[in-house]
Design a protein around this motif. Structure first.
Motif, mmCIF file in Angstrom:
data_model
loop_
_atom_site.group_PDB
_atom_site.id
_atom_site.type_symbol
_atom_site.label_atom_id
_atom_site.label_comp_id
_atom_site.label_asym_id
_atom_site.label_seq_id
_atom_site.Cartn_x
_atom_site.Cartn_y
_atom_site.Cartn_z
ATOM 1 N N VAL A 51 -27.607 -95.480 2.587
ATOM 2 C CA VAL A 51 -28.243 -95.907 1.340
ATOM 3 C C VAL A 51 -27.773 -97.319 1.055
ATOM 4 O O VAL A 51 -26.562 -97.559 0.963
ATOM 5 C CB VAL A 51 -27.860 -94.980 0.168
ATOM 6 N N THR A 52 -28.703 -98.241 0.932
ATOM 7 C CA THR A 52 -28.381 -99.623 0.609
ATOM 8 C C THR A 52 -29.045 -99.989 -0.715
ATOM 9 O O THR A 52 -29.770 -99.186 -1.305
ATOM 10 C CB THR A 52 -28.864 -100.581 1.689
ATOM 11 N N ARG A 53 -28.842 -101.214 -1.134
ATOM 12 C CA ARG A 53 -29.489 -101.659 -2.364
ATOM 13 C C ARG A 53 -30.996 -101.713 -2.196
ATOM 14 O O ARG A 53 -31.746 -101.652 -3.162
ATOM 15 C CB ARG A 53 -28.953 -103.029 -2.762
ATOM 16 N N GLY A 54 -31.438 -101.786 -0.935
ATOM 17 C CA GLY A 54 -32.864 -101.871 -0.659
ATOM 18 C C GLY A 54 -33.545 -100.547 -0.396
ATOM 19 O O GLY A 54 -34.772 -100.482 -0.301
ATOM 20 N N GLY A 55 -32.755 -99.485 -0.269
ATOM 21 C CA GLY A 55 -33.347 -98.182 -0.008
ATOM 22 C C GLY A 55 -32.525 -97.376 0.971
ATOM 23 O O GLY A 55 -31.314 -97.562 1.082
ATOM 24 N N THR A 56 -33.196 -96.481 1.679
ATOM 25 C CA THR A 56 -32.513 -95.618 2.639
ATOM 26 C C THR A 56 -33.037 -95.865 4.047
ATOM 27 O O THR A 56 -34.170 -96.312 4.244
ATOM 28 C CB THR A 56 -32.710 -94.133 2.292
ATOM 29 N N LYS A 57 -32.179 -95.546 5.020
ATOM 30 C CA LYS A 57 -32.544 -95.684 6.421
ATOM 31 C C LYS A 57 -31.991 -94.491 7.172
ATOM 32 O O LYS A 57 -30.866 -94.059 6.920
ATOM 33 C CB LYS A 57 -31.975 -96.980 6.996
ATOM 34 N N TYR A 58 -32.803 -93.970 8.099
ATOM 35 C CA TYR A 58 -32.402 -92.818 8.902
ATOM 36 C C TYR A 58 -32.556 -93.102 10.384
ATOM 37 O O TYR A 58 -33.447 -93.847 10.797
ATOM 38 C CB TYR A 58 -33.273 -91.597 8.564
#
Length: 114
Positions: A51-58
């Motif tokens: 989870v980053t400030r820009g959203g999520t990544k999987y």
């Protein structure tokens, strides 16, 4: 000093579910990202979800099965893992990224086996 405490690992049968949690404590003023990585025996550590400030990544291998969420008020991140497969077996590590650097948790073992 920053500390990360992970919990929730264990042994589960294929198709089962587990929920990991990681709580960060200490002098934390700003968070760039919190996420989960894993390392299987003989393999390199790899990103699972973040989870980053820009959203999520999987990672492609977990999309549609794993969900990462963050409780900002308590500096805690969760990883809900569903439809687990034997290839998900690994030590799962929490990672916190802040302006002055990165911190890792101690790791929690997840074993998927019948």
């Amino acid at each position: 000093q920053v500390q990360l405490v992970e919990s929730g690992g264990g042994l589960v049968q294929p198709g089962g579910s587990l929920r990991l949690s990681c709580a960060a404590s200490g002098r934390i003023f700003s968070i760039y990202a919190m996420g989960w990585y894993r390392q299987a025996p003989g393999k390199q550590r790899e990103l699972v979800a973040v989870v980053t400030r820009g959203g999520t990544k999987y990672a492609d291998s977990v999309k549609g099965r794993f969900t990462i969420t963050r409780d900002s008020a308590n500096n805690t991140v969760y990883l809900q893992m569903n439809s687990l497969k034997p290839e998900d077996t690994a030590v799962y590590y929490c990672k916190l990224e802040v302006p002055r650097g990165s911190y890792w948790g101690q790791g929690t073992q997840v074993t998927v086996s019948s």
